[in-house]
Enzyme design. Structure first.
Site, PDB file in Angstrom:
ATOM      1  N   SER A 187       0.818  -1.224   0.000  1.00 40.40           N
ATOM      2  CA  SER A 187       0.000   0.000   0.000  1.00 40.40           C
ATOM      3  C   SER A 187       0.848   1.269   0.000  1.00 40.40           C
ATOM      4  CB  SER A 187      -0.952   0.038   1.204  1.00 40.40           C
ATOM      5  OG  SER A 187      -2.029  -0.839   0.978  1.00 40.40           O
ATOM      6  N   TYR A 253      -6.224   5.249  -1.593  1.00 42.13           N
ATOM      7  CA  TYR A 253      -7.465   5.016  -0.848  1.00 42.13           C
ATOM      8  C   TYR A 253      -8.370   6.245  -0.697  1.00 42.13           C
ATOM      9  CZ  TYR A 253      -4.965   0.735  -0.064  1.00 42.13           C
ATOM     10  OH  TYR A 253      -4.277  -0.429  -0.273  1.00 42.13           O
ATOM     11  N   ARG A 292      -1.702 -10.066  -8.918  1.00 40.41           N
ATOM     12  CA  ARG A 292      -1.788  -8.828  -9.712  1.00 40.41           C
ATOM     13  C   ARG A 292      -0.422  -8.155  -9.725  1.00 40.41           C
ATOM     14  NH1 ARG A 292      -4.012  -4.360  -6.794  1.00 40.41           N
ATOM     15  NH2 ARG A 292      -1.996  -3.484  -7.320  1.00 40.41           N
ATOM     16  N   ASP A 294       2.253  -5.109 -10.716  1.00 37.88           N
ATOM     17  CA  ASP A 294       2.311  -3.658 -10.934  1.00 37.88           C
ATOM     18  C   ASP A 294       3.436  -3.324 -11.904  1.00 37.88           C
ATOM     19  OD1 ASP A 294       0.277  -3.401  -9.090  1.00 37.88           O
ATOM     20  OD2 ASP A 294       1.606  -2.847  -7.426  1.00 37.88           O
ATOM     21  N   GLY A 313      -6.005  -6.011  -3.411  1.00 37.09           N
ATOM     22  CA  GLY A 313      -7.224  -5.396  -2.878  1.00 37.09           C
ATOM     23  C   GLY A 313      -8.483  -5.993  -3.510  1.00 37.09           C
TER      24      GLY A 313
END
Ligand SMILES: Nc1ncnc2c1ncn2[C@@H]1O[C@H](COP(=O)(O)OP(=O)(O)O)[C@@H](O)[C@H]1O
Ligand SMILES: [Mg+2]
Length: 347
Positions: A187, A253, A292, A294, A313
């Site tokens: 995060s 977020y 996933r 990045d 997420g």
């Protein structure tokens, strides 16, 4: 199915995990499953584990469970300090009773392979990668080495332990600007960009505030993407464009702070290239079920894989759910699909 959705925990991503777990639990219940939400670390003393009907009830208030999890936030530090075992009251009992555990955990304890290893030994079925893939993907230093070995492009960089001698940014082979990140964080917590030697030192201090090892990487100026892989198959690429700054915690977020485009506006060729790298990265790290990856793309359209997320997420508006939606898979169906593809590990 009777499903335990495991969330919370003690990582820096506890709150994100509660939001993911709430979304997943609601979606699975809407699909007709008897899903419940439970905090991996805080557990729930109120559950009567002698009665399966009560553990996985027909009527259930997911928001109330999420509120209960948050009500425990204040007691976590003391519980950690007491040195008690990681799994909270009734957690293992509930997980053993479930047909499957949906892991909505993010960050070190939960995404990093230890829960997965324990569950393997307890013969508890769960979603996503096993202990090996989870651990290798959690460590950005190890991921970078495996990516390079397997032909997945990464930015120039290095790993640095706290006690290691530090060369200046101009001497360490990475140069400026660079980005410094805690080795096993998520995060974007503790991640900072450095344009000067002074900023580089501040960034190291920040990152070492979280962990004993950090990763320093050449800062890639350009566009950011993420590409999901489910059951070894690539999904549409999503572009993430923060309105301001980089994709840091706040931009991740705060609603409206990033523009997310899926499928990303890219040539078919570039899309395919990124998807191929995503699958290669997934294979390099021995991921299972789903993941996933990045990416950054520089001005010359060179791609760089930043990292793999083994438990990305899972709120209805998270990146992987958007990728699935782009090929007509709604959020609830995605949650079921992730369970389905994870079965290979336990059947
Ligand atoms: N080498 C890099 N060049 C440019 N930006 C980067 C680089 N590495 C990370 N970032 C930025 O920092 C964010 C967080 O880094 P990432 O490696 O994905 O870690 P995590 O998401 O686990 O915190 C990325 O989403 C990206 O915006
Ligand atoms: Mg990331």
């Amino acid at each position: 199915m009777n499903i335990a959705v495991l969330a919370g925990g003690i990582s820096t991503e506890r709150e994100v995990s509660i939001v993911s777990g709430t979304g997943v639990c609601k979606a699975l219940r809407e699909k007709g499953h008897r899903a419940i939400l439970i905090d991996v670390f805080c557990g729930d003393e109120r559950i009567d584990i002698t009665d399966k009907e009560e553990v996985f009830p027909a009527q259930y208030d997911v928001d109330a469970s999420a509120a209960y999890m948050r009500s425990m936030n204040g007691s976590i530090e003391a519980a950690k300090a007491s040195g008690r075992e990681f799994f909270g009251p009734n957690v293992l009992a509930v997980c053993k009773m479930a047909d499957v555990v949906f892991l909505a955990l993010h960050g070190a304890d939960g995404e990093g392979g230890t829960v997965q290893a324990a569950f393997d030994l307890f013969r508890i079925p769960y979603t996503g990668s096993g202990p090996l893939g989870s651990a290798m993907a959690m460590d950005k230093g190890i991921s970078r080495k495996l990516f390079r070995e397997c032909g997945v492009p990464t930015a120039a960089g290095l790993s640095l332990k706290r006690e290691e001698k530090r060369l200046s940014a101009s001497e360490n082979g990475v140069g400026l600007p660079c980005i410094v990140k805690p080795c096993c964080g998520g995060s974007s917590v503790g991640v900072a960009i450095a344009h000067t030697q002074e900023e580089y030192e501040d960034a190291l201090t920040l990152a070492f505030g979280y962990e004993e090892e950090v990763v320093v990487e050449q800062f890639i100026e350009g566009r950011e993407f993420s590409a999901g892989v489910i059951d070894g198959k690539p999904y549409p690429v999503i572009e993430i464009a923060p309105v301001e700054g980089f994709y840091d915690y706040k931009n991740k977020y705060t609603a409206g702070s990033t523009i997310e485009t899926c499928p990303a506006v890219l040539s078919e060729e570039k899309t395919r290239e990124m998807q191929q790298y995503a699958v290669k990265a997934y294979e390099a790290l021995h991921l299972e079920g789903y993941g996933r990856m990045d990416f950054m793309m520089d001005g010359d359209e060179n791609l760089y894989c930043l990292e793999a997320n083994t438990l990305p997420g899972m709120t209805p508006t998270s990146l992987l759910p958007q990728e699935a939606a782009a090929v007509g898979i709604d959020f609830g169906s995605l949650c079921e699909l992730l369970i389905e593809v994870s079965k290979k590990r336990w059947q």
